[in-house]
Design a protein around this motif. Structure first.
Motif, PDB file in Angstrom:
ATOM      1  N   ALA A  52      -5.131   8.551  47.084  1.00  6.88           N
ATOM      2  CA  ALA A  52      -3.233   9.007  47.804  1.00  6.88           C
ATOM      3  C   ALA A  52      -1.820   8.979  47.193  1.00  6.88           C
ATOM      4  O   ALA A  52      -1.232   9.063  46.619  1.00  6.88           O
ATOM      5  CB  ALA A  52      -2.721   7.794  48.604  1.00  6.88           C
ATOM      6  N   LEU A  53      -2.384  10.876  46.632  1.00  7.66           N
ATOM      7  CA  LEU A  53      -1.542  11.191  46.252  1.00  7.66           C
ATOM      8  C   LEU A  53      -0.047  11.156  46.298  1.00  7.66           C
ATOM      9  O   LEU A  53      -0.015  11.924  47.627  1.00  7.66           O
ATOM     10  CB  LEU A  53      -1.965  12.575  45.681  1.00  7.66           C
ATOM     11  N   PRO A  54       0.794  10.584  45.733  1.00  9.11           N
ATOM     12  CA  PRO A  54       2.378  10.688  46.489  1.00  9.11           C
ATOM     13  C   PRO A  54       2.809  12.221  46.455  1.00  9.11           C
ATOM     14  O   PRO A  54       4.798  11.818  45.402  1.00  9.11           O
ATOM     15  CB  PRO A  54       3.085   9.393  45.932  1.00  9.11           C
ATOM     16  N   PHE A  55       2.546  13.381  46.810  1.00  9.54           N
ATOM     17  CA  PHE A  55       3.086  14.386  46.852  1.00  9.54           C
ATOM     18  C   PHE A  55       2.927  15.901  47.857  1.00  9.54           C
ATOM     19  O   PHE A  55       1.977  15.380  48.336  1.00  9.54           O
ATOM     20  CB  PHE A  55       2.052  15.096  45.553  1.00  9.54           C
ATOM     21  N   ALA A  56       3.266  16.448  47.977  1.00 12.34           N
ATOM     22  CA  ALA A  56       3.504  17.481  49.677  1.00 12.34           C
ATOM     23  C   ALA A  56       2.411  18.296  49.125  1.00 12.34           C
ATOM     24  O   ALA A  56       1.901  18.510  48.544  1.00 12.34           O
ATOM     25  CB  ALA A  56       4.331  17.932  49.506  1.00 12.34           C
ATOM     26  N   ASP A  57       2.214  18.816  50.385  1.00 13.04           N
ATOM     27  CA  ASP A  57       0.684  19.822  50.290  1.00 13.04           C
ATOM     28  C   ASP A  57       1.125  20.712  49.534  1.00 13.04           C
ATOM     29  O   ASP A  57       2.568  21.583  48.888  1.00 13.04           O
ATOM     30  CB  ASP A  57       0.870  20.030  51.615  1.00 13.04           C
ATOM     31  N   ALA A  58       0.281  21.524  48.615  1.00 13.98           N
ATOM     32  CA  ALA A  58       0.565  22.878  47.216  1.00 13.98           C
ATOM     33  C   ALA A  58       1.408  22.174  46.618  1.00 13.98           C
ATOM     34  O   ALA A  58       2.493  23.802  46.844  1.00 13.98           O
ATOM     35  CB  ALA A  58       1.305  24.077  48.450  1.00 13.98           C
ATOM     36  N   SER A  59       1.341  21.245  45.882  1.00 21.66           N
ATOM     37  CA  SER A  59       2.899  21.308  45.157  1.00 21.66           C
ATOM     38  C   SER A  59       2.309  21.861  44.013  1.00 21.66           C
ATOM     39  O   SER A  59       3.678  22.159  43.036  1.00 21.66           O
ATOM     40  CB  SER A  59       3.221  19.704  44.992  1.00 21.66           C
ATOM     41  N   PHE A  60       0.742  21.806  43.033  1.00 24.46           N
ATOM     42  CA  PHE A  60       0.773  22.426  41.691  1.00 24.46           C
ATOM     43  C   PHE A  60      -0.275  24.006  42.013  1.00 24.46           C
ATOM     44  O   PHE A  60      -0.681  23.695  43.109  1.00 24.46           O
ATOM     45  CB  PHE A  60      -0.063  21.041  41.249  1.00 24.46           C
TER      46      PHE A  60
END
Length: 277
Positions: free
Chosen positions: A133-141
Motif C-alpha cells: 500500500a505505497l503512500p505515493f501518487a500515481d506516476a511519482s517515480f
C-alpha cells in the motif's frame, strides 16, 4: 536483505521460535516481519553493515555492486531522477543513489531499520509503510529498486508489484533481488550439508517461525522462477532481464547460507529487471 533462506522445519529451543512450514496470509506475514525486523535491526546492521557499507548499492550476498552492474542504468544518467527504494533497511542503496544526484525515497516496513538510516546520515525522505500500500501518487517515480526487500516476505507479491507499477511513470524500471528460488530445495547451510536437496522445489508452503502460542514471528514466502515471471507479467510489467550473479573470487565471506562453497556451485540470488510500458 533477507536474513535467511528457509528450507526446513525444526523444533525451537526455549529461547528460539519454532520453525515450521504452514500457510501465512498477507496480514500475518506483514505483522510478523515488521516485528522481526524491528527487534533484529540492530543485530543485522552490526553483522552485515561492514559488507553493505554506508553508501554502497549492493544487490546481494554475492556482492554484486550497482557501480558495475548498472541494472538501473548508467550512473551518470541517474542525476535528477526520482527513485523509490522498497525494503530499504538502513537505506545504504539510497545513499549511493543520492551521491549520484538522484532523488531517492527510502521505504521500509521497519521503523527501527529506518532509524539506522538516520544514524548513517540519510538526508532524503524515509517512509515507514507497507509495500503493498505505497503512500505515493500515481506516476511519482522514474525508477524503483529493492535489494532483498519486501518481495521475499509478502504473501501476495502481485499486490506489491502492481503498487510499484502504479507509482512508476511509463517507461519506468523496477529492479529487485530475491533469494534464488532453487535455494528453497536445499538446507540453508553454508557448508557441504547445504549441497544436498532436502525439500521439493515446488513446495510453496511458507517458512514460518512461531512462538509458543503459534503466532508467527517471521515469515518467508517461496515462489518458483516461473511464479516470479508470471507475477511480473500479471502485474503489467515487461521482464527485460534475469540476472543470476556468480560468486566472485574476492568474496570470502559467509552470509547465512551463502558461502563461496555453495556460491560456486548453485545460484544464491535472482535479480529481475522489469519495465513499465
Amino acid at each position: 536483505m533477507t536474513s535467511q533462506t528457509a528450507t526446513g522445519a525444526g523444533a525451537g529451543t526455549p529461547d528460539e521460535p519454532e520453525a515450521t512450514r504452514r500457510a501465512a496470509g498477507v496480514a500475518e506475514s506483514a505483522r510478523a516481519n515488521r516485528g522481526w525486523w524491528d527487534r533484529n535491526a540492530d543485530e543485522y546492521q552490526v553483522e552485515h553493515g561492514t559488507f553493505l557499507g554506508d553508501d554502497r548499492f549492493v544487490w546481494c550476498p554475492e556482492g554484486l555492486d550497482e557501480v558495475e552492474a548498472e541494472l538501473l542504468g548508467p550512473a551518470e544518467q541517474l542525476a535528477g531522477r526520482p527513485v523509490l527504494e522498497i525494503g530499504a533497511g538502513a537505506a545504504q542503496c539510497s545513499r549511493w543513489l543520492a551521491a549520484q544526484g538522484a532523488h531517492p525515497v527510502a521505504l521500509d516496513l521497519s521503523h527501527r531499520q529506518l532509524q539506522h538510516a538516520l544514524r548513517i546520515g540519510a538526508t532524503f525522505p524515509l517512509v515507514c509503510a507497507d509495500a503493498g500500500a505505497l503512500p505515493f501518487a500515481d506516476a511519482s517515480f522514474d525508477l524503483a529498486c529493492s535489494a532483498y526487500g519486501a518481495l521475499p516476505f509478502v504473501a501476495d507479491p502481485v499486490l506489491v508489484l502492481r503498487e510499484v507499477r502504479r507509482v512508476l511513470r511509463p517507461g519506468g524500471r523496477f529492479v529487485f533481488s530475491v533469494t534464488h528460488p532453487i535455494r528453497w530445495a536445499f538446507p540453508d547451510e553454508p557448508g557441504p550439508e547445504g549441497l544436498s536437496v532436502a525439500a521439493s522445489y515446488f513446495d510453496r508452503t511458507p517458512y514460518v517461525e512461531q512462538d509458543d502460542a503459534g503466532r508467527a514471528v517471521y515469515v518467508e514466502h517461496h515462489r518458483t522462477l516461473g511464479d516470479r515471471v508470471r507475477d511480473i507479467v500479471t502485474a503489467g510489467f515487461r521482464l527485460v532481464d534475469l540476472v543470476e550473479p556468480e560468486w566472485p573470487s574476492w568474496n570470502t565471506s559467509e552470509w547465512g547460507g551463502w558461502s563461496p562453497l555453495r556460491g560456486n556451485l548453485i545460484p544464491g540470488t535472482a535479480i529481475f529487471v522489469c519495465v513499465r510500458d
